[in-house]
Design an enzyme around this catalytic site. Structure first.
Site, PDB file in Angstrom:
ATOM      1  N   GLY A 127      -6.025   5.637  -3.180  1.00 19.94           N
ATOM      2  CA  GLY A 127      -5.348   5.933  -4.438  1.00 19.94           C
ATOM      3  C   GLY A 127      -4.646   4.708  -4.983  1.00 19.94           C
ATOM      4  O   GLY A 127      -4.334   3.765  -4.239  1.00 19.94           O
ATOM      5  N   GLN A 184       1.252  -0.115  -9.725  1.00 21.40           N
ATOM      6  CA  GLN A 184       0.801  -1.047  -8.676  1.00 21.40           C
ATOM      7  C   GLN A 184      -0.014  -2.211  -9.246  1.00 21.40           C
ATOM      8  O   GLN A 184      -0.215  -3.208  -8.567  1.00 21.40           O
ATOM      9  CB  GLN A 184      -0.064  -0.310  -7.642  1.00 21.40           C
ATOM     10  CG  GLN A 184       0.740   0.621  -6.745  1.00 21.40           C
ATOM     11  CD  GLN A 184      -0.174   1.244  -5.709  1.00 21.40           C
ATOM     12  OE1 GLN A 184      -0.831   2.250  -5.989  1.00 21.40           O
ATOM     13  NE2 GLN A 184      -0.243   0.639  -4.540  1.00 21.40           N
ATOM     14  N   CYS A 236      -0.455   1.955   2.337  1.00 18.31           N
ATOM     15  CA  CYS A 236      -0.335   1.728   0.894  1.00 18.31           C
ATOM     16  C   CYS A 236      -0.888   0.345   0.571  1.00 18.31           C
ATOM     17  O   CYS A 236      -0.596  -0.613   1.283  1.00 18.31           O
ATOM     18  CB  CYS A 236       1.140   1.823   0.500  1.00 18.31           C
ATOM     19  SG  CYS A 236       1.430   1.493  -1.250  1.00 18.31           S
ATOM     20  N   LEU A 237      -1.670   0.249  -0.497  1.00 17.94           N
ATOM     21  CA  LEU A 237      -2.232  -1.051  -0.893  1.00 17.94           C
ATOM     22  C   LEU A 237      -1.133  -2.057  -1.236  1.00 17.94           C
ATOM     23  O   LEU A 237      -1.367  -3.262  -1.173  1.00 17.94           O
ATOM     24  CB  LEU A 237      -3.174  -0.881  -2.085  1.00 17.94           C
ATOM     25  CG  LEU A 237      -4.465  -0.090  -1.817  1.00 17.94           C
ATOM     26  CD1 LEU A 237      -5.215   0.145  -3.114  1.00 17.94           C
ATOM     27  CD2 LEU A 237      -5.356  -0.824  -0.810  1.00 17.94           C
ATOM     28  N   HIS A 260       1.548  10.802  -2.593  1.00 19.66           N
ATOM     29  CA  HIS A 260       1.813   9.363  -2.463  1.00 19.66           C
ATOM     30  C   HIS A 260       1.797   8.670  -3.828  1.00 19.66           C
ATOM     31  O   HIS A 260       2.696   7.886  -4.153  1.00 19.66           O
ATOM     32  CB  HIS A 260       0.751   8.753  -1.528  1.00 19.66           C
ATOM     33  CG  HIS A 260       0.885   7.275  -1.304  1.00 19.66           C
ATOM     34  ND1 HIS A 260       1.274   6.734  -0.104  1.00 19.66           N
ATOM     35  CD2 HIS A 260       0.660   6.225  -2.134  1.00 19.66           C
ATOM     36  CE1 HIS A 260       1.291   5.409  -0.214  1.00 19.66           C
ATOM     37  NE2 HIS A 260       0.914   5.066  -1.432  1.00 19.66           N
ATOM     38  N   GLU A 261       0.767   8.970  -4.627  1.00 20.70           N
ATOM     39  CA  GLU A 261       0.634   8.272  -5.917  1.00 20.70           C
ATOM     40  C   GLU A 261       1.668   8.741  -6.931  1.00 20.70           C
ATOM     41  O   GLU A 261       2.175   7.938  -7.723  1.00 20.70           O
ATOM     42  CB  GLU A 261      -0.785   8.439  -6.474  1.00 20.70           C
ATOM     43  CG  GLU A 261      -1.910   7.936  -5.575  1.00 20.70           C
ATOM     44  CD  GLU A 261      -1.697   6.541  -5.030  1.00 20.70           C
ATOM     45  OE1 GLU A 261      -1.086   5.697  -5.718  1.00 20.70           O
ATOM     46  OE2 GLU A 261      -2.120   6.288  -3.884  1.00 20.70           O
ATOM     47  N   HIS A 288       4.726   6.927  -6.305  1.00 24.12           N
ATOM     48  CA  HIS A 288       4.699   5.585  -6.904  1.00 24.12           C
ATOM     49  C   HIS A 288       5.224   5.608  -8.337  1.00 24.12           C
ATOM     50  O   HIS A 288       5.961   4.708  -8.754  1.00 24.12           O
ATOM     51  CB  HIS A 288       3.261   5.042  -6.936  1.00 24.12           C
ATOM     52  CG  HIS A 288       2.864   4.258  -5.734  1.00 24.12           C
ATOM     53  ND1 HIS A 288       3.535   3.118  -5.325  1.00 24.12           N
ATOM     54  CD2 HIS A 288       1.835   4.413  -4.859  1.00 24.12           C
ATOM     55  CE1 HIS A 288       2.933   2.620  -4.240  1.00 24.12           C
ATOM     56  NE2 HIS A 288       1.901   3.391  -3.928  1.00 24.12           N
TER      57      HIS A 288
HETATM   58 CO    CO Z   1       0.593   3.257  -2.357  1.00 24.85          CO
END
Ligand code: CO
Length: 158
Positions: free
Chosen positions: A46, A51, A89-90, A131-132, A135
């Protein structure tokens, strides 16, 4: 389409509250295409628009063997249950940790055509939606840890 640069913690754009999308115009469509490309290039599950440095309430999610999903102005309307999941997480590369997430969520959002959609999700999709959407509110999964010791290094072999 072009893959965009993924912002890494502690970039302040990750801590701001993203703004609602009021018009799904060409620039938003281009951003969505580029977010999908970025997610696939990074082999992530995701990605939220902040991000990639754009503080708008847009997320893209792609779980294995499924098409990419796009959610604009997503909101969780119901959470059920609780379970422990391993999460990464990226924007926090190289680490993951076990945290608590719901067993299932119900969300509402707009799709990229501007249509209101409601979706019930379980498993990885439910986790990714939580999670997203976190963000978009400036929340990272590490905020749920009691101590940095709970953050584990990802084995680069995997
Ligand atoms: Co993330």
């Amino acid at each position: 389409m072009a893959a965009l640069k993924i912002r890494v913690n502690p970039d302040p754009v990750l801590r701001g509250k993203a703004k609602r999308v009021t018009s799904i115009d060409r620039s938003v469509q281009r951003l969505i295409d580029n977010m999908i490309e970025t997610l696939q290039t990074a082999s992530g599950v995701g990605l939220a628009a902040n991000q990639v440095g754009i503080p708008l309430r847009i997320i893209v999610i792609q779980v294995p063997d499924e098409d990419a999903l796009v959610f604009i102005n997503p909101e969780i309307v119901e959470k059920k249950g609780e379970r422990l999941v391993m999460e990464g997480c990226l924007s926090i590369p190289g680490y993951h940790a076990e945290i608590k997430r719901a067993e299932s969520v119900k969300i509402k959002a707009k799709n990229r055509e501007g249509k209101l959609i409601r979706k019930k999700a379980q498993d990885l999709l439910s986790q990714a939606l939580e999670h997203e959407i976190d963000h978009l509110n400036g929340v990272l999964y590490i905020d749920y840890l009691d101590s940095e010791d709970q953050l584990l290094k990802v084995d680069p072999e995997k």
